[in-house]
Design a protein around this motif. Sequence first.
Motif, short mmCIF file in Angstrom:
data_model
loop_
_atom_site.label_atom_id
_atom_site.label_comp_id
_atom_site.label_asym_id
_atom_site.label_seq_id
_atom_site.Cartn_x
_atom_site.Cartn_y
_atom_site.Cartn_z
N ASP A 113 0.83 -1.17 0.04
CA ASP A 113 0.08 0.14 0.01
C ASP A 113 1.04 1.16 -0.08
OD1 ASP A 113 -2.07 1.56 0.08
OD2 ASP A 113 -3.21 0.58 1.70
N ALA A 114 1.80 1.36 -1.10
CA ALA A 114 2.73 2.18 -1.16
C ALA A 114 2.59 3.43 -2.19
CB ALA A 114 3.86 1.25 -1.68
N ASN A 115 3.13 4.36 -1.78
CA ASN A 115 2.97 5.70 -2.80
C ASN A 115 4.45 6.01 -3.60
OD1 ASN A 115 3.12 8.96 -2.92
ND2 ASN A 115 1.10 8.01 -3.54
N TYR A 116 4.02 5.91 -4.93
CA TYR A 116 5.18 6.17 -5.80
C TYR A 116 5.28 7.57 -6.42
CZ TYR A 116 6.40 1.13 -5.62
OH TYR A 116 6.50 -0.13 -5.03
N VAL A 117 6.37 7.95 -6.44
CA VAL A 117 6.79 9.29 -7.20
C VAL A 117 7.00 9.15 -8.66
CG1 VAL A 117 7.87 11.79 -7.45
CG2 VAL A 117 7.43 10.53 -5.24
N ILE A 118 6.24 9.26 -9.73
CA ILE A 118 6.31 8.87 -10.95
C ILE A 118 7.45 9.75 -11.55
CG2 ILE A 118 5.26 8.63 -13.35
CD1 ILE A 118 3.97 6.88 -10.80
N ASP A 119 8.20 9.13 -12.59
CA ASP A 119 9.35 9.75 -13.26
C ASP A 119 8.75 10.71 -14.15
OD1 ASP A 119 11.34 8.57 -11.55
OD2 ASP A 119 11.62 6.73 -13.03
N GLY A 120 9.72 11.82 -14.44
CA GLY A 120 8.94 12.82 -15.47
C GLY A 120 8.46 13.94 -15.04
N GLU A 121 7.95 14.70 -15.82
CA GLU A 121 7.17 15.98 -15.85
C GLU A 121 6.11 15.67 -15.20
OE1 GLU A 121 8.64 19.09 -15.80
OE2 GLU A 121 10.51 18.23 -16.26
N MET A 129 1.40 7.64 -7.67
CA MET A 129 0.65 6.66 -8.04
C MET A 129 0.75 5.58 -6.47
SD MET A 129 0.43 3.04 -8.64
CE MET A 129 1.80 2.64 -9.22
N GLN A 130 -0.45 5.30 -6.24
CA GLN A 130 -0.59 4.34 -5.13
C GLN A 130 -1.02 3.05 -5.71
OE1 GLN A 130 -0.45 5.80 -2.07
NE2 GLN A 130 -0.86 4.15 -0.33
N LEU A 131 0.24 1.83 -5.16
CA LEU A 131 0.07 0.68 -5.61
C LEU A 131 -0.71 0.01 -4.13
CD1 LEU A 131 0.60 -2.08 -7.04
CD2 LEU A 131 2.82 -2.19 -5.96
N TYR A 132 -1.63 -0.86 -4.55
CA TYR A 132 -2.38 -1.62 -3.36
C TYR A 132 -2.72 -2.83 -3.84
CZ TYR A 132 -5.86 -2.95 -0.01
OH TYR A 132 -6.79 -3.60 0.99
N THR A 133 -2.53 -3.82 -2.88
CA THR A 133 -2.61 -5.31 -3.67
C THR A 133 -3.56 -6.20 -2.73
OG1 THR A 133 -0.59 -5.81 -1.95
CG2 THR A 133 -0.20 -5.60 -4.13
N GLY A 134 -4.74 -5.29 -2.35
CA GLY A 134 -5.87 -5.83 -2.00
C GLY A 134 -5.68 -6.82 -0.56
N ASN A 135 -4.64 -5.91 0.26
CA ASN A 135 -4.28 -6.64 1.40
C ASN A 135 -5.52 -6.99 2.34
OD1 ASN A 135 -1.81 -5.68 0.35
ND2 ASN A 135 -1.67 -4.06 1.59
N TRP A 136 -6.40 -6.11 2.42
CA TRP A 136 -7.54 -6.44 3.30
C TRP A 136 -8.78 -7.39 2.92
CZ3 TRP A 136 -7.20 -5.49 8.42
CH2 TRP A 136 -6.18 -4.52 8.75
N LEU A 137 -8.67 -7.62 1.51
CA LEU A 137 -9.59 -8.46 1.10
C LEU A 137 -9.48 -9.82 1.68
CD1 LEU A 137 -9.29 -7.66 -2.71
CD2 LEU A 137 -11.18 -6.91 -1.34
N ASN A 138 -10.95 -10.14 2.34
CA ASN A 138 -10.64 -11.51 3.22
C ASN A 138 -12.03 -12.20 3.12
OD1 ASN A 138 -10.34 -13.36 5.09
ND2 ASN A 138 -10.72 -12.11 6.97
N HIS A 139 -12.00 -13.27 2.19
CA HIS A 139 -13.33 -13.68 1.60
C HIS A 139 -14.34 -12.93 1.50
CE1 HIS A 139 -14.17 -18.13 1.06
NE2 HIS A 139 -15.38 -17.88 1.92
N THR A 140 -14.14 -11.61 0.57
CA THR A 140 -15.15 -10.89 0.21
C THR A 140 -15.80 -11.33 -0.68
OG1 THR A 140 -13.18 -9.31 1.07
CG2 THR A 140 -15.14 -8.50 -0.35
N LYS A 141 -17.25 -11.05 -0.72
CA LYS A 141 -18.16 -11.48 -1.82
C LYS A 141 -17.81 -10.65 -2.97
CE LYS A 141 -23.00 -12.45 -2.57
NZ LYS A 141 -23.19 -11.24 -3.87
N GLY A 142 -17.67 -11.15 -4.26
CA GLY A 142 -17.16 -10.51 -5.44
C GLY A 142 -18.54 -10.80 -6.22
N LYS A 143 -18.59 -10.67 -7.67
CA LYS A 143 -19.50 -10.89 -8.58
C LYS A 143 -19.46 -12.27 -9.18
CE LYS A 143 -16.74 -7.85 -11.88
NZ LYS A 143 -16.81 -6.69 -12.57
N ASP A 144 -20.52 -12.59 -9.78
CA ASP A 144 -20.53 -13.61 -10.58
C ASP A 144 -20.28 -15.18 -9.60
OD1 ASP A 144 -20.78 -12.43 -12.87
OD2 ASP A 144 -18.74 -12.36 -13.38
#
Length: 369
Positions: free
Chosen positions: A271-279, A307-322
Amino acid sequence: MAWPSRQLLLAMLCVVAASVLAAQAAGADDARTKKVGVYELRMGDFCVKVTNWGARLMSVVVPDSKGNLADVVLGKDTIAEYFNDTSYFGPITGRVGQRISRGRFVLDGKVYHLERNDGRNTLHGGGTAFSKSAWTVKEHVAGGESPYITFYYHSVDGEQGFPGSLDAYVTYRLSGPYTLGVHMSATAPDRATPVNLLLHAYWNLGGHGSGDVLGHTLRLHASRHAVLDGELLPSSGRVAPVAGTPFDFREPTAIGARIRQVMGGKVVGYDANYVIDGEPDGMRPVAEVRDVASGRAVELWANQATMQLYTGNWLNHTKGKDGEVYDQYAGFTLETMGYVDAVNHPEFPSQTLLPGQEYKHDMVFKFSF
Protein backbone atom coordinates in the motif's frame (compact mmCIF):
# COMPACT_ATOMS: atom_id res chain seq x y z
CA MET A 1 -23.08 -29.15 -28.88
CA ALA A 2 -21.93 -25.96 -30.63
CA TRP A 3 -20.20 -23.46 -28.34
CA PRO A 4 -21.34 -19.82 -28.43
CA SER A 5 -19.37 -17.47 -30.63
CA ARG A 6 -16.87 -15.02 -29.17
CA GLN A 7 -19.27 -12.15 -29.90
CA LEU A 8 -22.13 -13.95 -28.18
CA LEU A 9 -19.97 -14.61 -25.12
CA LEU A 10 -19.11 -10.92 -24.99
CA ALA A 11 -22.77 -10.01 -25.11
CA MET A 12 -23.52 -12.49 -22.34
CA LEU A 13 -20.76 -11.07 -20.12
CA CYS A 14 -21.86 -7.46 -20.64
CA VAL A 15 -25.62 -7.64 -20.93
CA VAL A 16 -26.45 -10.29 -18.33
CA ALA A 17 -24.47 -8.54 -15.60
CA ALA A 18 -26.03 -5.20 -16.53
CA SER A 19 -29.51 -6.71 -16.35
CA VAL A 20 -28.85 -8.15 -12.89
CA LEU A 21 -27.60 -4.81 -11.61
CA ALA A 22 -30.49 -2.86 -13.10
CA ALA A 23 -33.05 -5.28 -11.70
CA GLN A 24 -31.54 -5.07 -8.24
CA ALA A 25 -31.51 -1.27 -8.42
CA ALA A 26 -35.19 -1.23 -9.31
CA GLY A 27 -36.02 -3.23 -6.20
CA ALA A 28 -33.91 -1.20 -3.75
CA ASP A 29 -34.83 1.95 -1.89
CA ASP A 30 -36.18 4.39 -4.48
CA ALA A 31 -34.62 7.43 -2.87
CA ARG A 32 -31.17 5.96 -3.47
CA THR A 33 -31.65 4.26 -6.84
CA LYS A 34 -34.07 6.32 -8.93
CA LYS A 35 -31.19 8.08 -10.71
CA VAL A 36 -28.82 5.12 -10.82
CA GLY A 37 -28.14 3.17 -14.01
CA VAL A 38 -25.65 0.85 -15.66
CA TYR A 39 -24.03 2.03 -18.91
CA GLU A 40 -22.06 0.15 -21.52
CA LEU A 41 -19.27 1.24 -23.85
CA ARG A 42 -18.35 -1.18 -26.61
CA MET A 43 -15.79 -1.37 -29.40
CA GLY A 44 -15.77 -4.78 -31.10
CA ASP A 45 -15.08 -7.40 -28.43
CA PHE A 46 -13.87 -4.73 -25.97
CA CYS A 47 -16.65 -3.97 -23.47
CA VAL A 48 -16.66 -1.61 -20.48
CA LYS A 49 -19.49 -1.10 -17.98
CA VAL A 50 -19.84 1.82 -15.60
CA THR A 51 -22.49 3.17 -13.26
CA ASN A 52 -23.22 6.70 -12.15
CA TRP A 53 -23.30 5.44 -8.53
CA GLY A 54 -19.92 6.81 -7.54
CA ALA A 55 -18.97 7.27 -11.23
CA ARG A 56 -17.80 3.69 -10.85
CA LEU A 57 -15.91 1.39 -13.20
CA MET A 58 -17.75 -1.94 -12.93
CA SER A 59 -16.19 -4.20 -15.54
CA VAL A 60 -13.70 -4.35 -18.40
CA VAL A 61 -14.01 -7.35 -20.70
CA VAL A 62 -10.99 -8.13 -22.90
CA PRO A 63 -9.70 -11.25 -24.69
CA ASP A 64 -6.63 -13.24 -23.71
CA SER A 65 -3.92 -14.57 -26.02
CA LYS A 66 -6.25 -17.39 -27.14
CA GLY A 67 -9.25 -15.13 -27.71
CA ASN A 68 -11.03 -16.10 -24.48
CA LEU A 69 -12.96 -13.20 -22.97
CA ALA A 70 -12.84 -12.30 -19.28
CA ASP A 71 -13.77 -9.43 -16.99
CA VAL A 72 -10.54 -8.12 -15.42
CA VAL A 73 -12.09 -5.75 -12.83
CA LEU A 74 -13.13 -6.89 -9.34
CA GLY A 75 -16.60 -5.81 -8.22
CA LYS A 76 -20.10 -6.66 -7.03
CA ASP A 77 -23.16 -8.26 -8.60
CA THR A 78 -25.68 -5.60 -7.60
CA ILE A 79 -25.81 -1.86 -7.16
CA ALA A 80 -27.33 -2.46 -3.74
CA GLU A 81 -24.09 -4.20 -2.73
CA TYR A 82 -22.09 -1.17 -3.86
CA PHE A 83 -24.14 0.99 -1.47
CA ASN A 84 -22.50 -0.71 1.51
CA ASP A 85 -19.15 -1.55 -0.10
CA THR A 86 -16.19 -0.71 2.15
CA SER A 87 -13.49 -2.05 -0.20
CA TYR A 88 -13.92 0.77 -2.74
CA PHE A 89 -14.54 -1.44 -5.77
CA GLY A 90 -14.18 0.89 -8.75
CA PRO A 91 -15.41 4.35 -7.68
CA ILE A 92 -14.03 7.83 -8.15
CA THR A 93 -13.06 8.98 -4.66
CA GLY A 94 -12.85 12.60 -3.52
CA ARG A 95 -12.69 15.41 -2.85
CA VAL A 96 -9.33 14.13 -1.70
CA GLY A 97 -8.42 10.51 -2.36
CA GLN A 98 -6.16 8.54 -0.03
CA ARG A 99 -5.48 9.78 3.51
CA ILE A 100 -5.57 13.10 5.35
CA SER A 101 -3.82 13.06 8.70
CA ARG A 102 -6.09 13.41 11.73
CA GLY A 103 -8.95 14.44 9.45
CA ARG A 104 -7.90 18.08 9.52
CA PHE A 105 -6.02 20.73 7.58
CA VAL A 106 -5.49 24.48 7.58
CA LEU A 107 -6.34 26.64 4.56
CA ASP A 108 -6.08 30.43 4.50
CA GLY A 109 -5.67 30.45 8.27
CA LYS A 110 -8.80 28.43 9.02
CA VAL A 111 -8.85 24.91 10.45
CA TYR A 112 -11.15 22.44 8.68
CA HIS A 113 -12.30 19.16 10.25
CA LEU A 114 -13.32 16.24 8.05
CA GLU A 115 -15.15 12.94 8.45
CA ARG A 116 -12.79 10.39 10.03
CA ASN A 117 -13.31 6.91 8.67
CA ASP A 118 -9.86 5.35 9.00
CA GLY A 119 -9.00 5.40 12.69
CA ARG A 120 -7.79 8.90 13.49
CA ASN A 121 -7.61 9.84 9.82
CA THR A 122 -9.75 10.56 6.77
CA LEU A 123 -9.64 8.10 3.85
CA HIS A 124 -10.94 8.87 0.35
CA GLY A 125 -12.76 12.01 1.50
CA GLY A 126 -14.51 10.43 4.45
CA GLY A 127 -16.50 7.56 2.96
CA THR A 128 -19.52 9.53 1.74
CA ALA A 129 -20.35 11.94 -1.10
CA PHE A 130 -18.30 11.21 -4.24
CA SER A 131 -18.14 7.41 -4.06
CA LYS A 132 -21.53 7.07 -2.34
CA SER A 133 -23.67 9.36 -4.51
CA ALA A 134 -25.49 9.25 -7.84
CA TRP A 135 -23.65 11.38 -10.38
CA THR A 136 -25.53 13.03 -13.26
CA VAL A 137 -25.12 11.52 -16.73
CA LYS A 138 -24.23 14.44 -18.99
CA GLU A 139 -23.50 12.55 -22.23
CA HIS A 140 -23.46 8.91 -23.31
CA VAL A 141 -22.44 7.47 -26.68
CA ALA A 142 -22.42 3.68 -26.39
CA GLY A 143 -20.82 2.74 -29.72
CA GLY A 144 -19.13 4.14 -32.78
CA GLU A 145 -15.49 5.11 -33.28
CA SER A 146 -15.01 6.51 -29.77
CA PRO A 147 -17.72 5.46 -27.27
CA TYR A 148 -17.79 7.57 -24.10
CA ILE A 149 -19.83 8.63 -21.10
CA THR A 150 -19.47 11.74 -18.94
CA PHE A 151 -20.64 11.95 -15.32
CA TYR A 152 -21.05 15.17 -13.31
CA TYR A 153 -21.17 15.74 -9.56
CA HIS A 154 -21.81 18.99 -7.68
CA SER A 155 -20.28 18.93 -4.22
CA VAL A 156 -21.82 21.60 -1.99
CA ASP A 157 -19.93 23.94 0.31
CA GLY A 158 -19.09 22.11 3.54
CA GLU A 159 -19.68 18.59 2.18
CA GLN A 160 -17.39 16.13 4.01
CA GLY A 161 -16.06 19.21 5.85
CA PHE A 162 -14.34 20.75 2.81
CA PRO A 163 -14.64 24.47 2.04
CA GLY A 164 -16.46 25.84 -1.00
CA SER A 165 -18.43 24.05 -3.69
CA LEU A 166 -16.89 21.90 -6.42
CA ASP A 167 -18.05 20.90 -9.89
CA ALA A 168 -16.49 17.56 -10.86
CA TYR A 169 -16.62 15.65 -14.16
CA VAL A 170 -15.43 12.17 -15.15
CA THR A 171 -15.38 10.84 -18.70
CA TYR A 172 -14.79 7.19 -19.56
CA ARG A 173 -13.82 6.83 -23.23
CA LEU A 174 -12.77 3.97 -25.51
CA SER A 175 -10.25 5.84 -27.64
CA GLY A 176 -8.85 2.96 -29.67
CA PRO A 177 -8.62 -0.82 -29.84
CA TYR A 178 -8.46 -2.01 -26.21
CA THR A 179 -7.70 1.51 -24.93
CA LEU A 180 -9.68 3.03 -22.05
CA GLY A 181 -9.26 6.68 -21.11
CA VAL A 182 -10.42 8.05 -17.75
CA HIS A 183 -10.50 11.84 -17.69
CA MET A 184 -11.31 13.75 -14.49
CA SER A 185 -11.69 17.51 -14.16
CA ALA A 186 -13.01 19.94 -11.56
CA THR A 187 -13.52 23.63 -10.89
CA ALA A 188 -14.05 25.50 -7.62
CA PRO A 189 -16.64 28.23 -8.37
CA ASP A 190 -16.40 30.23 -5.15
CA ARG A 191 -13.57 29.29 -2.75
CA ALA A 192 -10.20 27.56 -2.68
CA THR A 193 -10.44 23.88 -1.78
CA PRO A 194 -8.20 20.78 -1.84
CA VAL A 195 -8.88 18.39 -4.75
CA ASN A 196 -7.25 15.03 -5.44
CA LEU A 197 -9.65 12.70 -7.27
CA LEU A 198 -8.63 9.12 -7.99
CA LEU A 199 -9.99 5.96 -9.59
CA HIS A 200 -9.98 3.04 -7.14
CA ALA A 201 -10.36 0.06 -9.50
CA TYR A 202 -9.00 -3.39 -8.63
CA TRP A 203 -7.45 -5.29 -11.55
CA ASN A 204 -6.72 -8.97 -12.11
CA LEU A 205 -5.59 -9.65 -15.67
CA GLY A 206 -6.30 -13.35 -15.31
CA GLY A 207 -9.98 -12.54 -14.75
CA HIS A 208 -11.61 -11.12 -11.64
CA GLY A 209 -12.16 -14.52 -10.03
CA SER A 210 -8.96 -16.25 -11.11
CA GLY A 211 -7.11 -16.17 -7.79
CA ASP A 212 -4.33 -13.89 -6.58
CA VAL A 213 -2.19 -11.48 -8.61
CA LEU A 214 1.14 -12.36 -6.98
CA GLY A 215 2.40 -13.89 -10.23
CA HIS A 216 1.61 -10.80 -12.32
CA THR A 217 4.79 -9.03 -13.40
CA LEU A 218 4.87 -5.30 -12.67
CA ARG A 219 7.10 -2.54 -13.97
CA LEU A 220 6.82 0.98 -12.53
CA HIS A 221 8.34 4.14 -13.97
CA ALA A 222 9.20 5.33 -10.48
CA SER A 223 12.65 5.61 -8.97
CA ARG A 224 11.37 7.17 -5.72
CA HIS A 225 8.58 6.60 -3.22
CA ALA A 226 6.98 8.67 -0.46
CA VAL A 227 7.95 7.06 2.84
CA LEU A 228 4.72 6.09 4.64
CA ASP A 229 4.32 5.33 8.35
CA GLY A 230 2.22 2.65 10.05
CA GLU A 231 -0.95 4.67 9.35
CA LEU A 232 0.03 4.90 5.66
CA LEU A 233 0.73 8.62 5.98
CA PRO A 234 3.87 10.47 4.80
CA SER A 235 4.41 11.83 8.31
CA SER A 236 8.14 12.47 7.80
CA GLY A 237 7.64 14.22 4.47
CA ARG A 238 10.52 12.14 3.08
CA VAL A 239 10.78 10.92 -0.49
CA ALA A 240 13.36 8.13 -0.81
CA PRO A 241 14.92 6.06 -3.64
CA VAL A 242 13.39 2.65 -4.27
CA ALA A 243 16.78 1.16 -5.18
CA GLY A 244 17.71 -1.69 -2.88
CA THR A 245 14.24 -1.92 -1.32
CA PRO A 246 11.21 -4.21 -1.83
CA PHE A 247 9.50 -1.19 -3.45
CA ASP A 248 11.74 -1.35 -6.52
CA PHE A 249 9.74 -2.30 -9.63
CA ARG A 250 11.86 -0.41 -12.16
CA GLU A 251 12.40 -3.73 -13.93
CA PRO A 252 9.54 -6.21 -14.52
CA THR A 253 9.17 -8.14 -11.27
CA ALA A 254 6.49 -10.47 -9.92
CA ILE A 255 4.21 -8.59 -7.52
CA GLY A 256 4.67 -11.38 -4.99
CA ALA A 257 8.45 -11.63 -5.28
CA ARG A 258 9.15 -9.41 -2.25
CA ILE A 259 5.66 -8.82 -0.87
CA ARG A 260 6.45 -10.58 2.43
CA GLN A 261 9.03 -7.89 3.12
CA VAL A 262 6.61 -4.95 3.15
CA MET A 263 3.80 -3.85 5.46
CA GLY A 264 0.77 -2.15 3.92
CA GLY A 265 -0.15 -0.54 7.24
CA LYS A 266 -0.93 -3.34 9.69
CA VAL A 267 -0.94 -6.16 7.14
CA VAL A 268 1.59 -7.68 4.76
CA GLY A 269 1.34 -6.29 1.25
CA TYR A 270 1.86 -3.19 -0.83
CA ASP A 271 0.00 0.00 0.00
CA ALA A 272 2.78 2.24 -1.25
CA ASN A 273 2.97 5.68 -2.84
CA TYR A 274 5.35 6.10 -5.78
CA VAL A 275 6.62 9.33 -7.29
CA ILE A 276 6.33 8.95 -11.06
CA ASP A 277 9.42 9.80 -13.08
CA GLY A 278 9.17 12.72 -15.51
CA GLU A 279 7.35 16.04 -15.63
CA PRO A 280 4.35 15.94 -13.26
CA ASP A 281 1.89 17.75 -15.55
CA GLY A 282 2.49 15.79 -18.73
CA MET A 283 1.18 12.41 -19.86
CA ARG A 284 3.87 9.82 -19.28
CA PRO A 285 4.20 6.07 -18.67
CA VAL A 286 3.35 4.95 -15.14
CA ALA A 287 3.15 1.16 -15.13
CA GLU A 288 3.09 -2.03 -17.17
CA VAL A 289 1.53 -5.21 -15.79
CA ARG A 290 1.40 -8.65 -17.40
CA ASP A 291 -0.27 -11.95 -16.51
CA VAL A 292 1.85 -14.65 -18.10
CA ALA A 293 -0.84 -17.33 -17.84
CA SER A 294 -3.45 -15.46 -19.91
CA GLY A 295 -1.08 -13.29 -21.92
CA ARG A 296 -3.06 -10.19 -20.98
CA ALA A 297 -1.15 -7.01 -20.26
CA VAL A 298 -2.01 -3.40 -19.46
CA GLU A 299 0.03 -0.25 -19.83
CA LEU A 300 -0.96 2.83 -17.81
CA TRP A 301 -0.20 6.43 -18.74
CA ALA A 302 -1.21 9.43 -16.61
CA ASN A 303 -0.44 13.08 -15.87
CA GLN A 304 -0.31 12.94 -12.06
CA ALA A 305 2.68 13.21 -9.72
CA THR A 306 2.26 9.96 -7.78
CA MET A 307 0.63 6.54 -7.88
CA GLN A 308 -0.59 4.34 -5.03
CA LEU A 309 -0.01 0.61 -5.51
CA TYR A 310 -2.37 -1.46 -3.37
CA THR A 311 -2.47 -5.26 -3.49
CA GLY A 312 -5.85 -5.97 -1.91
CA ASN A 313 -4.29 -6.65 1.48
CA TRP A 314 -7.58 -6.33 3.37
CA LEU A 315 -9.68 -8.52 1.09
CA ASN A 316 -10.72 -11.49 3.22
CA HIS A 317 -13.26 -13.87 1.75
CA THR A 318 -14.99 -10.80 0.30
CA LYS A 319 -18.08 -11.53 -1.77
CA GLY A 320 -17.51 -10.53 -5.39
CA LYS A 321 -19.48 -10.80 -8.59
CA ASP A 322 -20.48 -13.90 -10.53
CA GLY A 323 -20.42 -15.95 -7.32
CA GLU A 324 -16.69 -15.40 -6.86
CA VAL A 325 -15.06 -14.71 -3.50
CA TYR A 326 -12.03 -12.43 -3.28
CA ASP A 327 -9.29 -13.24 -0.80
CA GLN A 328 -6.12 -11.34 0.03
CA TYR A 329 -4.16 -10.24 -3.08
CA ALA A 330 -7.08 -11.01 -5.44
CA GLY A 331 -6.49 -7.70 -7.22
CA PHE A 332 -4.21 -4.68 -7.41
CA THR A 333 -4.88 -0.96 -7.81
CA LEU A 334 -2.88 1.68 -9.69
CA GLU A 335 -4.24 4.91 -8.20
CA THR A 336 -2.65 7.90 -9.94
CA MET A 337 -3.02 11.16 -8.00
CA GLY A 338 -1.21 14.04 -6.33
CA TYR A 339 0.90 13.56 -3.21
CA VAL A 340 -0.74 11.84 -0.23
CA ASP A 341 -1.80 14.30 2.52
CA ALA A 342 -0.46 17.26 0.52
CA VAL A 343 -2.82 19.57 2.45
CA ASN A 344 -0.67 18.99 5.56
CA HIS A 345 2.74 19.00 3.85
CA PRO A 346 3.90 22.33 2.39
CA GLU A 347 7.00 20.53 1.07
CA PHE A 348 4.76 18.63 -1.38
CA PRO A 349 3.23 20.20 -4.51
CA SER A 350 -0.07 21.83 -3.60
CA GLN A 351 -3.39 20.11 -4.31
CA THR A 352 -5.40 23.28 -3.54
CA LEU A 353 -7.66 24.37 -6.40
CA LEU A 354 -8.38 28.10 -6.68
CA PRO A 355 -11.41 29.74 -8.32
CA GLY A 356 -10.66 30.26 -11.98
CA GLN A 357 -8.36 27.23 -12.17
CA GLU A 358 -9.19 23.79 -13.56
CA TYR A 359 -8.09 20.51 -12.00
CA LYS A 360 -7.29 17.89 -14.66
CA HIS A 361 -6.44 14.24 -14.10
CA ASP A 362 -6.03 11.98 -17.13
CA MET A 363 -5.39 8.23 -17.21
CA VAL A 364 -5.08 5.91 -20.23
CA PHE A 365 -5.14 2.12 -19.91
CA LYS A 366 -3.81 0.26 -22.99
CA PHE A 367 -4.62 -3.46 -22.96
CA SER A 368 -2.85 -6.10 -25.06
CA PHE A 369 -2.78 -9.89 -25.24
